[in-house]
Write a protein that holds these residues in place. Structure first.
Motif, PDB file in Angstrom:
ATOM      1  N   UNK A 172     -76.061   7.859 -83.534  1.00 36.14           N
ATOM      2  CA  UNK A 172     -76.052   8.598 -82.272  1.00 36.14           C
ATOM      3  C   UNK A 172     -76.424  10.059 -82.489  1.00 36.14           C
ATOM      4  N   UNK A 173     -75.841  10.659 -83.537  1.00 34.38           N
ATOM      5  CA  UNK A 173     -76.137  12.069 -83.842  1.00 34.38           C
ATOM      6  C   UNK A 173     -77.604  12.223 -84.238  1.00 34.38           C
ATOM      7  N   UNK A 174     -78.074  11.308 -85.091  1.00 26.49           N
ATOM      8  CA  UNK A 174     -79.453  11.344 -85.568  1.00 26.49           C
ATOM      9  C   UNK A 174     -80.443  11.227 -84.414  1.00 26.49           C
ATOM     10  N   UNK A 175     -80.166  10.315 -83.482  1.00 29.91           N
ATOM     11  CA  UNK A 175     -81.086  10.106 -82.368  1.00 29.91           C
ATOM     12  C   UNK A 175     -81.008  11.209 -81.326  1.00 29.91           C
ATOM     13  N   UNK A 176     -79.880  11.903 -81.265  1.00 29.50           N
ATOM     14  CA  UNK A 176     -79.800  13.071 -80.391  1.00 29.50           C
ATOM     15  C   UNK A 176     -80.782  14.128 -80.878  1.00 29.50           C
ATOM     16  N   UNK A 177     -80.796  14.348 -82.200  1.00 27.30           N
ATOM     17  CA  UNK A 177     -81.745  15.292 -82.790  1.00 27.30           C
ATOM     18  C   UNK A 177     -83.180  14.831 -82.622  1.00 27.30           C
ATOM     19  N   UNK A 178     -83.437  13.537 -82.827  1.00 27.94           N
ATOM     20  CA  UNK A 178     -84.793  12.997 -82.674  1.00 27.94           C
ATOM     21  C   UNK A 178     -85.291  13.175 -81.245  1.00 27.94           C
ATOM     22  N   UNK A 179     -84.387  12.933 -80.267  1.00 28.03           N
ATOM     23  CA  UNK A 179     -84.774  13.059 -78.870  1.00 28.03           C
ATOM     24  C   UNK A 179     -85.156  14.506 -78.541  1.00 28.03           C
ATOM     25  N   UNK A 180     -84.389  15.449 -79.086  1.00 31.04           N
ATOM     26  CA  UNK A 180     -84.694  16.864 -78.821  1.00 31.04           C
ATOM     27  C   UNK A 180     -86.015  17.296 -79.440  1.00 31.04           C
ATOM     28  N   UNK A 181     -86.390  16.623 -80.534  1.00 31.87           N
ATOM     29  CA  UNK A 181     -87.659  16.921 -81.197  1.00 31.87           C
ATOM     30  C   UNK A 181     -88.819  16.120 -80.619  1.00 31.87           C
TER      31      UNK A 181
ATOM     32  N   UNK B 233     -89.010  12.708 -80.592  1.00 34.51           N
ATOM     33  CA  UNK B 233     -89.242  11.430 -81.264  1.00 34.51           C
ATOM     34  C   UNK B 233     -88.516  10.305 -80.530  1.00 34.51           C
ATOM     35  N   UNK B 234     -89.049   9.065 -80.614  1.00 30.67           N
ATOM     36  CA  UNK B 234     -88.395   7.935 -79.944  1.00 30.67           C
ATOM     37  C   UNK B 234     -87.158   7.458 -80.693  1.00 30.67           C
ATOM     38  N   UNK B 235     -86.434   6.534 -80.067  1.00 30.64           N
ATOM     39  CA  UNK B 235     -85.217   5.957 -80.653  1.00 30.64           C
ATOM     40  C   UNK B 235     -85.526   5.256 -81.976  1.00 30.64           C
ATOM     41  N   UNK B 236     -84.601   5.359 -82.931  1.00 31.72           N
ATOM     42  CA  UNK B 236     -84.740   4.717 -84.239  1.00 31.72           C
ATOM     43  C   UNK B 236     -83.363   4.251 -84.691  1.00 31.72           C
ATOM     44  N   UNK B 237     -83.283   3.025 -85.240  1.00 34.79           N
ATOM     45  CA  UNK B 237     -81.991   2.457 -85.629  1.00 34.79           C
ATOM     46  C   UNK B 237     -81.743   2.617 -87.118  1.00 34.79           C
ATOM     47  N   UNK B 238     -80.756   3.432 -87.461  1.00 33.55           N
ATOM     48  CA  UNK B 238     -80.380   3.640 -88.862  1.00 33.55           C
ATOM     49  C   UNK B 238     -79.822   2.359 -89.470  1.00 33.55           C
ATOM     50  N   UNK B 239     -78.924   1.677 -88.738  1.00 33.34           N
ATOM     51  CA  UNK B 239     -78.295   0.482 -89.306  1.00 33.34           C
ATOM     52  C   UNK B 239     -79.301  -0.633 -89.549  1.00 33.34           C
ATOM     53  N   UNK B 240     -80.295  -0.770 -88.661  1.00 35.77           N
ATOM     54  CA  UNK B 240     -81.340  -1.773 -88.903  1.00 35.77           C
ATOM     55  C   UNK B 240     -82.148  -1.421 -90.143  1.00 35.77           C
ATOM     56  N   UNK B 241     -82.449  -0.151 -90.315  1.00 34.05           N
ATOM     57  CA  UNK B 241     -83.208   0.283 -91.491  1.00 34.05           C
ATOM     58  C   UNK B 241     -82.413   0.000 -92.770  1.00 34.05           C
ATOM     59  N   UNK B 242     -81.105   0.278 -92.736  1.00 34.07           N
ATOM     60  CA  UNK B 242     -80.261   0.027 -93.907  1.00 34.07           C
ATOM     61  C   UNK B 242     -80.224  -1.455 -94.262  1.00 34.07           C
ATOM     62  N   UNK B 243     -80.138  -2.311 -93.235  1.00 38.81           N
ATOM     63  CA  UNK B 243     -80.113  -3.751 -93.484  1.00 38.81           C
ATOM     64  C   UNK B 243     -81.392  -4.217 -94.169  1.00 38.81           C
ATOM     65  N   UNK B 244     -82.524  -3.665 -93.723  1.00 34.59           N
ATOM     66  CA  UNK B 244     -83.804  -4.089 -94.307  1.00 34.59           C
ATOM     67  C   UNK B 244     -83.942  -3.663 -95.759  1.00 34.59           C
ATOM     68  N   UNK B 245     -83.185  -2.640 -96.190  1.00 31.66           N
ATOM     69  CA  UNK B 245     -83.276  -2.155 -97.567  1.00 31.66           C
ATOM     70  C   UNK B 245     -82.456  -3.004 -98.539  1.00 31.66           C
TER      71      UNK B 245
END
Length: 203
Positions: free
Chosen positions: A89-98, A100-112
């Protein structure tokens, strides 16, 4: 969203609530014929599509080995997942202000994590096998928060993802065709539209 579901239930639309591992306390009420505001509860259900095909509808945590046999690991996983969502939530708040579109950290972690990828594959096979065992054409599930539609050993496997991590939902069209709706992708399109850039749709 909940208010809208209750409203359509009161209008006579059949609404079935299938509890999962995050609300498993409600499973104690299953089998009692418990119904609230027109919403009935069930462990699973069979949905007959508009084209006549039948699908097992189930949360799916029953087919997750960690949930069933390693409760401590499951609780640790839930704790880590909650932290990942909070950070997301914090990460995407920053991305939105910059911009950038929504991005899922937990999905990225699972793929790793190779183990997570293998667990997802085992989950798909188990759910497809259960639908086939019951003589059904497919399965509609959730639990692993990984939205996907694909044939698995001759059975249509459909996972609707979730509204929190993948921002997806599964919809059925009037002709029986199913589609995954990706809110993040839709939001990305509306973002570019606001900038005045052309939007290209790929079918």
């Amino acid at each position: 969203m909940l208010r809208e579901i209750l409203t359509i239930a009161r209008r006579g639309v059949t609404v079935t609530y299938i509890p999962g591992n995050h609300d498993e306390m409600f499973r104690e009420w299953l089998g009692l014929g418990f119904e609230v505001a027109g919403v009935r509860m069930a462990r699973d259900a069979v949905h007959e599509g508009a084209d006549g095909r039948s699908y097992l509808v189930i949360h799916g945590d029953e087919f997750d080995g960690v949930i069933r046999y390693a409760k401590v690991l499951a609780h640790l996983g839930d704790w880590a997942y909650d932290w990942a969502l909070a950070l997301n939530r914090v990460l995407n708040l920053g991305r939105r202000r910059l911009g950038y579109p929504y991005w899922s950290l937990s999905q990225w972690l699972k793929r790793q994590v190779k183990g997570a990828v293998k667990a997802i594959d085992r989950f798909k096979l188990a759910l497809a096998g259960e639908a086939r065992r019951r003589g059904l054409d497919g399965v509609i599930c959730g639990h692993i928060h990984h939205a996907e539609m694909r044939m698995v050993q001759g059975v249509m496997y459909m996972n609707d993802g979730d509204w929190v991590e993948s921002c997806t939902a599964l919809v059925e069209h009037a002709d029986g065709r199913f589609e995954l709706v990706d809110w993040a992708a839709e939001n990305r399109l509306s973002f570019w539209r606001r900038l005045g850039s052309p939007v290209v749709a790929v079918a």
